[in-house]
Design a protein around this motif. Structure first.
Motif, mmCIF file in Angstrom:
data_model
loop_
_atom_site.group_PDB
_atom_site.id
_atom_site.type_symbol
_atom_site.label_atom_id
_atom_site.label_comp_id
_atom_site.label_asym_id
_atom_site.label_seq_id
_atom_site.Cartn_x
_atom_site.Cartn_y
_atom_site.Cartn_z
ATOM 1 N N LYS A 1 7.257 29.440 57.101
ATOM 2 C CA LYS A 1 7.922 28.479 57.978
ATOM 3 C C LYS A 1 7.021 27.973 59.108
ATOM 4 C CE LYS A 1 12.670 30.102 57.278
ATOM 5 N NZ LYS A 1 13.919 30.553 57.951
ATOM 6 N N VAL A 2 5.755 28.383 59.110
ATOM 7 C CA VAL A 2 4.849 28.040 60.205
ATOM 8 C C VAL A 2 3.806 27.029 59.738
ATOM 9 C CG1 VAL A 2 3.210 28.939 61.909
ATOM 10 C CG2 VAL A 2 5.164 30.344 61.184
ATOM 11 N N ASP A 3 3.737 25.887 60.424
ATOM 12 C CA ASP A 3 2.717 24.869 60.130
ATOM 13 C C ASP A 3 1.529 24.954 61.074
ATOM 14 O OD1 ASP A 3 4.052 23.861 57.988
ATOM 15 O OD2 ASP A 3 4.932 22.170 59.038
ATOM 16 N N GLN A 4 1.772 25.373 62.316
ATOM 17 C CA GLN A 4 0.687 25.539 63.263
ATOM 18 C C GLN A 4 1.147 26.439 64.404
ATOM 19 O OE1 GLN A 4 -0.647 22.188 65.668
ATOM 20 N NE2 GLN A 4 1.261 21.076 65.319
ATOM 21 N N LEU B 1 0.406 15.503 72.069
ATOM 22 C CA LEU B 1 0.256 14.490 71.020
ATOM 23 C C LEU B 1 -1.144 14.518 70.428
ATOM 24 C CD1 LEU B 1 1.424 12.098 69.432
ATOM 25 C CD2 LEU B 1 0.767 10.608 71.340
ATOM 26 N N LEU B 2 -2.152 14.695 71.276
ATOM 27 C CA LEU B 2 -3.531 14.762 70.792
ATOM 28 C C LEU B 2 -3.674 15.870 69.759
ATOM 29 C CD1 LEU B 2 -6.530 13.990 70.881
ATOM 30 C CD2 LEU B 2 -6.789 15.556 72.818
ATOM 31 N N ASN B 3 -3.065 17.013 70.028
ATOM 32 C CA ASN B 3 -3.147 18.125 69.088
ATOM 33 C C ASN B 3 -2.538 17.756 67.737
ATOM 34 O OD1 ASN B 3 -3.364 20.919 68.117
ATOM 35 N ND2 ASN B 3 -1.151 20.988 68.449
ATOM 36 N N ASP B 4 -1.384 17.096 67.747
ATOM 37 C CA ASP B 4 -0.739 16.737 66.481
ATOM 38 C C ASP B 4 -1.498 15.640 65.742
ATOM 39 O OD1 ASP B 4 1.718 18.339 65.959
ATOM 40 O OD2 ASP B 4 2.210 17.708 67.977
ATOM 41 N N VAL B 5 -2.140 14.752 66.480
ATOM 42 C CA VAL B 5 -2.963 13.725 65.830
ATOM 43 C C VAL B 5 -4.203 14.363 65.204
ATOM 44 C CG1 VAL B 5 -4.386 11.680 66.226
ATOM 45 C CG2 VAL B 5 -2.129 11.828 67.260
ATOM 46 N N LEU B 6 -4.813 15.311 65.918
ATOM 47 C CA LEU B 6 -5.948 16.044 65.354
ATOM 48 C C LEU B 6 -5.555 16.724 64.041
ATOM 49 C CD1 LEU B 6 -7.434 17.670 68.576
ATOM 50 C CD2 LEU B 6 -8.686 16.180 67.020
ATOM 51 N N THR B 7 -4.376 17.335 64.025
ATOM 52 C CA THR B 7 -3.895 18.001 62.820
ATOM 53 C C THR B 7 -3.777 17.015 61.667
ATOM 54 O OG1 THR B 7 -2.684 19.664 64.098
ATOM 55 C CG2 THR B 7 -1.990 19.327 61.819
ATOM 56 N N LEU C 1 -6.163 6.855 67.088
ATOM 57 C CA LEU C 1 -4.872 6.914 66.401
ATOM 58 C C LEU C 1 -3.727 7.205 67.363
ATOM 59 C CD1 LEU C 1 -3.206 6.828 63.824
ATOM 60 C CD2 LEU C 1 -3.898 9.186 63.348
ATOM 61 N N MET C 2 -4.013 7.916 68.443
ATOM 62 C CA MET C 2 -2.971 8.234 69.429
ATOM 63 C C MET C 2 -2.337 6.998 70.043
ATOM 64 S SD MET C 2 -4.096 11.382 71.907
ATOM 65 C CE MET C 2 -2.874 10.914 73.134
ATOM 66 N N GLU C 3 -3.133 5.934 70.187
ATOM 67 C CA GLU C 3 -2.712 4.805 71.016
ATOM 68 C C GLU C 3 -1.351 4.237 70.609
ATOM 69 O OE1 GLU C 3 -3.942 4.193 73.702
ATOM 70 O OE2 GLU C 3 -6.055 4.665 73.705
ATOM 71 N N GLU C 4 -1.136 3.998 69.329
ATOM 72 C CA GLU C 4 0.125 3.378 68.911
ATOM 73 C C GLU C 4 1.320 4.319 69.067
ATOM 74 O OE1 GLU C 4 -0.259 3.499 64.131
ATOM 75 O OE2 GLU C 4 -2.106 3.163 65.285
ATOM 76 N N ILE D 1 11.408 8.620 57.422
ATOM 77 C CA ILE D 1 10.297 9.514 57.730
ATOM 78 C C ILE D 1 10.475 10.008 59.154
ATOM 79 C CG2 ILE D 1 8.807 7.669 58.632
ATOM 80 C CD1 ILE D 1 6.451 9.006 57.247
ATOM 81 N N ASN D 2 9.938 11.177 59.487
ATOM 82 C CA ASN D 2 9.979 11.601 60.889
ATOM 83 C C ASN D 2 8.631 11.299 61.547
ATOM 84 O OD1 ASN D 2 8.142 13.830 60.517
ATOM 85 N ND2 ASN D 2 9.839 15.136 59.860
ATOM 86 N N TRP D 3 8.589 11.421 62.885
ATOM 87 C CA TRP D 3 7.400 10.999 63.612
ATOM 88 C C TRP D 3 6.188 11.871 63.296
ATOM 89 C CZ3 TRP D 3 6.866 6.424 65.557
ATOM 90 C CH2 TRP D 3 7.999 5.721 65.978
ATOM 91 N N ARG D 4 6.374 13.182 63.092
ATOM 92 C CA ARG D 4 5.226 14.041 62.772
ATOM 93 C C ARG D 4 4.603 13.630 61.434
ATOM 94 N NH1 ARG D 4 6.621 19.053 64.326
ATOM 95 N NH2 ARG D 4 4.931 19.371 65.820
ATOM 96 N N ARG D 5 5.435 13.409 60.450
ATOM 97 C CA ARG D 5 4.937 12.982 59.130
ATOM 98 C C ARG D 5 4.302 11.596 59.223
ATOM 99 N NH1 ARG D 5 2.715 11.816 55.287
ATOM 100 N NH2 ARG D 5 3.351 11.824 53.100
ATOM 101 N N CYS D 6 4.821 10.764 60.110
ATOM 102 C CA CYS D 6 4.293 9.409 60.267
ATOM 103 C C CYS D 6 2.859 9.430 60.775
ATOM 104 C CB CYS D 6 5.182 8.607 61.221
ATOM 105 S SG CYS D 6 4.691 6.888 61.394
ATOM 106 N N ILE D 7 2.537 10.380 61.662
ATOM 107 C CA ILE D 7 1.168 10.485 62.162
ATOM 108 C C ILE D 7 0.198 10.717 61.008
ATOM 109 C CG2 ILE D 7 -0.397 11.901 63.548
ATOM 110 C CD1 ILE D 7 1.971 12.378 65.481
#
Length: 331
Positions: free
Chosen positions: A36-39, A202-208, A236-239, A301-307
């Motif tokens: 159940k853990v992604d990060q 957000l930077l961390n999730d974009v890096l992922t 990629l973070m900008e939008e 889609i959810n926002w995490r998957r959208c990144i």
């Protein structure tokens, strides 16, 4: 529970079979199946056993380290993606001025379009002359982007558009908080404190997302390439800044989830108290799980998957499978 946040510094993380155990002293406060853990995101200092690090690496679960107040420090990632061909194309494109310009144009267009849309939404039904003027100026800048043939000019337009947007940010917040513009390094008021903390998350999730696709996040196109600067992640973070983080901040303030008492001042810097940090993480995860219809692909889609999806669209642009990168633009 895709992301595990460790916010207490006297916490220990251990492995037990295929489970992640979190302890504070002798008390077990969490027992989570690895599946159940992604990060894992660690704030400040926490001990993680070598056996757990090995297990997380084998399961391709990254560990991110942030400072106590959210500044990105680094991360442990599984074996680097084997997609070396993508990184070769990325390096080639980073030296191609035409390719860099076209990608940068789309990045700025996505960010400013989302800023304008959110400002129009937030002021609908009660739009002041100043807000209308800011919306008009943003549209004027967006319309001019196609004529710009220099990345430095694009950076100038991005900065100008952001100032127009943030000039009206105070007007969409409740009266308990005042906002006179962006400041950072360090943030000097509660609103900027929330924004900066959110952008670090957000930077961390974009890096992922970029690592999942196989990119080198330190070779970008719009932001300058400098030692230690994750330029592609910042691109990629900008939008996503206005539609994820700015939305979370406005929701927390306007729904009174946060108050002035949730902050403290340390040597001229405004910082969050522990309870607020936990509340922010809860709202941030809630936002990332929010589903919407993707404007290009027209499926939910959810926002995490959208990144991650947008990162894959960057790879298609770099590999010349599509003629231009389509930023995520909300309507």
């Amino acid at each position: 529970m895709p992301t595990i946040y460790i916010t207490q510094e006297d916490t220990a993380l251990r492995k037990k079979g295929e489970r992640l155990i979190v302890k504070k002293g002798k008390e077990k406060i969490a027992d989570i199946p690895l599946i159940k853990v992604d990060q894992v995101v660690v704030f400040g200092e926490a001990s993680i056993s070598g056996s757990l690090i090995s297990l997380l690496s084998k399961a391709e679960v990254p560990i991110t380290y942030l400072s106590y107040y959210g500044k990105y420090k680094g991360r442990l990632v599984p074996e680097y993606s084997k997609n070396s061909l993508l990184r070769i194309k990325q390096f080639e494109n980073s030296r191609n001025e035409k390719s860099k310009l076209e990608f940068a144009r789309q990045i700025v267009k996505g960010k400013l379009s989302n800023m304008r849309t959110l400002l129009m939404r937030d002021t609908r039904g009660n739009r002041s002359k100043e807000a209308k003027k800011a919306c008009d100026k943003l549209k004027n800048i967006i319309d001019k982007l196609s004529e710009v043939n220099d990345i430095e000019k694009l950076r100038g337009f991005e900065g100008l558009g952001s100032r127009h947007y943030f000039s009206q940010f105070d007007s969409v917040l409740n009266n308990e908080f005042e906002f006179s513009g962006r400041n950072r390094r360090p943030p000097r008021d509660p609103v900027n404190c929330l924004l900066s903390f959110g952008y670090s998350l957000l930077l961390n999730d974009v890096l992922t997302g970029l690592y999942l696709v196989g990119f080198d996040p330190y070779i970008g196109f719009f932001h300058s390439n400098q030692y230690g600067k994750p330029s592609l992640a910042l691109d990629l973070m900008e939008e996503f800044r206005p539609v994820i983080i700015d939305s979370v901040v406005k929701t927390m303030i306007n729904k009174k989830i946060v108050s002035q008492n949730d902050f403290k001042e340390v040597c001229g810097t405004v910082k969050m108290k522990d309870n607020l940090r936990n509340d922010f993480l809860e709202q941030y995860e809630k936002r990332l799980r929010t589903k919407f219809t993707h404007p290009i692909f027209e499926y939910e889609i959810n926002w995490r998957r959208c990144i991650e999806l947008q990162a894959r669209l960057i790879s298609k642009f770099i590999n010349e499978e599509i003629s231009e990168y389509p930023p995520l633009v909300v309507k």
